[in-house]
Design a protein around this motif. Structure first.
Motif, short mmCIF file in Angstrom:
data_model
loop_
_atom_site.label_atom_id
_atom_site.label_comp_id
_atom_site.label_asym_id
_atom_site.label_seq_id
_atom_site.Cartn_x
_atom_site.Cartn_y
_atom_site.Cartn_z
N MET A 1 1.01 -1.20 -0.18
CA MET A 1 -0.10 -0.09 -0.03
C MET A 1 0.96 1.18 0.19
SD MET A 1 -3.52 -0.99 1.54
CE MET A 1 -3.79 -0.86 3.14
N SER A 2 0.43 2.14 -0.69
CA SER A 2 1.18 3.56 -0.67
C SER A 2 0.37 4.81 -0.23
CB SER A 2 1.52 3.81 -2.29
OG SER A 2 2.20 2.59 -2.72
N LEU A 3 0.89 5.81 -0.13
CA LEU A 3 0.17 7.10 0.18
C LEU A 3 0.04 7.76 -0.85
CD1 LEU A 3 2.06 8.31 3.59
CD2 LEU A 3 -0.31 7.48 3.50
N TYR A 4 -1.36 8.61 -1.16
CA TYR A 4 -1.53 9.31 -2.06
C TYR A 4 -2.27 10.54 -1.37
CZ TYR A 4 -1.04 5.35 -5.25
OH TYR A 4 -0.49 4.46 -5.91
N GLU A 5 -2.03 11.77 -1.95
CA GLU A 5 -3.05 12.93 -1.76
C GLU A 5 -3.96 12.95 -2.77
OE1 GLU A 5 -0.70 16.45 -1.49
OE2 GLU A 5 0.23 16.02 0.36
N LEU A 6 -5.23 13.18 -2.48
CA LEU A 6 -6.27 13.32 -2.99
C LEU A 6 -6.91 14.98 -3.04
CD1 LEU A 6 -8.73 12.85 -5.31
CD2 LEU A 6 -9.93 11.69 -3.58
N VAL A 7 -7.07 15.92 -4.03
CA VAL A 7 -7.92 16.99 -3.80
C VAL A 7 -8.91 16.79 -4.65
CG1 VAL A 7 -7.92 19.71 -3.79
CG2 VAL A 7 -5.92 18.23 -3.06
N PHE A 8 -10.19 17.10 -4.40
CA PHE A 8 -11.25 17.31 -5.44
C PHE A 8 -12.09 18.61 -5.14
CE2 PHE A 8 -13.94 14.45 -2.49
CZ PHE A 8 -14.97 15.37 -2.21
N ILE A 9 -12.59 18.94 -6.24
CA ILE A 9 -13.32 20.29 -6.47
C ILE A 9 -14.83 19.89 -6.81
CG2 ILE A 9 -13.79 22.43 -7.42
CD1 ILE A 9 -10.85 22.29 -7.97
N ALA A 10 -15.88 20.28 -5.89
CA ALA A 10 -17.18 19.87 -6.01
C ALA A 10 -17.88 21.09 -6.71
CB ALA A 10 -18.02 19.52 -4.80
N ARG A 11 -18.89 21.12 -7.41
CA ARG A 11 -19.58 22.18 -8.18
C ARG A 11 -20.20 23.29 -7.28
NH1 ARG A 11 -24.34 21.32 -10.61
NH2 ARG A 11 -24.77 19.69 -9.30
#
Length: 115
Positions: free
Chosen positions: A1-11
């Motif tokens: 398993m690896s570390l990830y950053e996630l950024v999302f933008i909602a409407r």
């Protein structure tokens, strides 16, 4: 398993509650596939640098995920199908000693709210 950053933008049309529901769906998806959420932050409703799909503002949500590459690809597919999310970005993190304290974006929001 690896570390990830996630950024999302909602409407911009969705409420902050709905944006947090989208974050909960991401959280549930990752945990159901055996991954872990290391950090989750709602950065708030911000102006976009440029218009995206007729949106000038959006709700920003940030995660640090500990999951396998297969799970991340599945999540990416699910996010692409979600119409309330207009942009997302995954970044693989090499270092495993990230800070547990709030990110700079969240600190700036809190400072702005205090003024």
């Amino acid at each position: 398993m690896s570390l990830y950053e996630l950024v999302f933008i909602a409407r911009q049309e969705v409420s902050p509650v709905r944006a947090k529901e989208l974050a909960k769906k991401v959280n549930d998806f990752i945990t159901s596939k055996g991954g872990k959420i290391q950090k989750e932050e709602y950065w708030g409703f911000k102006n976009l640098a440029y218009e995206i799909k007729k949106n000038r503002k959006g709700h920003y949500v940030f995660f640090i995920l500990d999951a396998s590459e297969v799970v991340i690809h599945e999540l990416r597919s699910q996010i692409k199908l979600t119409q309330d999310i207009i942009r997302h970005l995954f970044i693989k993190i090499k270092e495993k000693d990230f800070d547990k304290k709030p990110t700079k974006m969240l600190e700036e929001n809190e400072d702005r709210d205090k003024q």
